[in-house]
Design a protein around this motif. Structure first.
Motif, PDB file in Angstrom:
ATOM      1  N   ASP A  19       0.840  -1.202   0.000  1.00  0.00           N
ATOM      2  CA  ASP A  19       0.000   0.000   0.000  1.00  0.00           C
ATOM      3  C   ASP A  19       0.874   1.250   0.000  1.00  0.00           C
ATOM      4  O   ASP A  19       1.171   1.829   1.053  1.00  0.00           O
ATOM      5  CB  ASP A  19      -0.934  -0.010   1.211  1.00  0.00           C
ATOM      6  N   PHE A 108      -2.179  -4.202   1.068  1.00  0.00           N
ATOM      7  CA  PHE A 108      -3.598  -4.106   0.768  1.00  0.00           C
ATOM      8  C   PHE A 108      -4.359  -5.241   1.447  1.00  0.00           C
ATOM      9  O   PHE A 108      -3.826  -6.342   1.637  1.00  0.00           O
ATOM     10  CB  PHE A 108      -3.834  -4.149  -0.744  1.00  0.00           C
ATOM     11  N   GLU A 207      -8.778  -0.966  -7.664  1.00  0.00           N
ATOM     12  CA  GLU A 207      -9.234  -0.654  -6.305  1.00  0.00           C
ATOM     13  C   GLU A 207     -10.183   0.539  -6.279  1.00  0.00           C
ATOM     14  O   GLU A 207     -11.163   0.565  -5.527  1.00  0.00           O
ATOM     15  CB  GLU A 207      -8.028  -0.373  -5.406  1.00  0.00           C
ATOM     16  N   HIS A 221     -10.981  -5.989  -5.466  1.00  0.00           N
ATOM     17  CA  HIS A 221     -10.380  -6.428  -4.201  1.00  0.00           C
ATOM     18  C   HIS A 221      -9.483  -7.615  -4.508  1.00  0.00           C
ATOM     19  O   HIS A 221      -9.819  -8.469  -5.347  1.00  0.00           O
ATOM     20  CB  HIS A 221     -11.471  -6.821  -3.196  1.00  0.00           C
TER      21      HIS A 221
END
Length: 229
Positions: A19, A108, A207, A221
């Motif tokens: 992330d 993530f 996303e 996802h």
């Protein structure tokens, strides 16, 4: 849609498994505070996000060097904030940012669960345009390195996604064949179309649910990949 006959799964790293935005914000919070830079951190970060994306596109297209990217993205943020930052400060922050960024390890949602699901079934690999030392730190510190057999970056491949040579390099290093491989990433241009143009299947990690061409296979996802692989 189920992808069959796949043996090798190639992932992008930043914005796909790791992330970047969350970890980047934490790095800036630390280094701006430590250097007593008088800006609002949240505002700095919000301005940095699109500027950084623009510089990475320029880097991908060969329009700026690594050093120009690292300097320019910070210089442009300070300019947007009307904050006087000299070259010494910008270069210091640039170096500290690169050193601090891999120390934050948010992934993530579903990343580890997905990799645990995939690892017994496929050979897993990374293809990233990121810089070797930084990406190596991210992989090691986050524990992602335990899941991947090879890591191809733009420095060892000598080119960047979406150039076909980086895919050729990655598949050669992995001992993988095109029709048995799939690429997963967050960038339509670099990850998805680059892979498709090279001749391997691709999945767009969408996303943010942006509009994407109908022919592109996508998930919103990471765990939705279980339905494909």
């Amino acid at each position: 849609m189920k992808l069959t006959d796949k043996k090798a799964v190639f992932f992008d790293l930043d914005h796909t498994l790791w992330d970047f935005e969350k970890n980047s914000a934490l790095a800036f919070e630390q280094i701006l505070t430590e250097n007593k830079v008088g800006v609002d951190v949240a505002e700095f970060v919000s301005i940095h996000v699109p500027i950084n994306a623009q510089y990475w596109k320029l880097y991908r297209d060969g329009m700026v060097t690594q050093q120009q990217l690292r300097y320019g993205r910070l210089k442009d943020v300070f300019n947007a904030l009307n904050y006087e930052a000299d070259d010494t400060l910008i270069n210091t922050l640039s170096e500290q940012y690169v050193a601090t960024l891999p120390l934050n390890n948010h992934l993530f949602d579903g990343a580890i669960e997905l990799l645990e699901y995939l690892k017994p079934k496929y050979a897993l690999h990374i293809i990233t345009n990121g810089f070797h030392t930084v990406q190596e730190g991210k992989m090691k510190n986050s524990g992602l390195d335990a899941y991947f057999t090879t890591v191809t970056n733009s420095e060892n491949a000598g080119c960047k996604k979406p150039h076909p040579d980086i895919y050729h390099y990655a598949l050669t290093a992995a001992g993988a064949e095109k029709h048995h491989s799939v690429m997963i990433g967050d960038c339509i241009e670099a990850d998805v179309q680059g892979a498709l143009d090279y001749g391997i299947d691709a999945v767009f990690f969408n996303e943010h649910k942006v509009d994407a061409p109908q022919h592109i296979l996508q998930v919103n996802h990471l765990l939705e990949l279980k339905n494909i692989l």
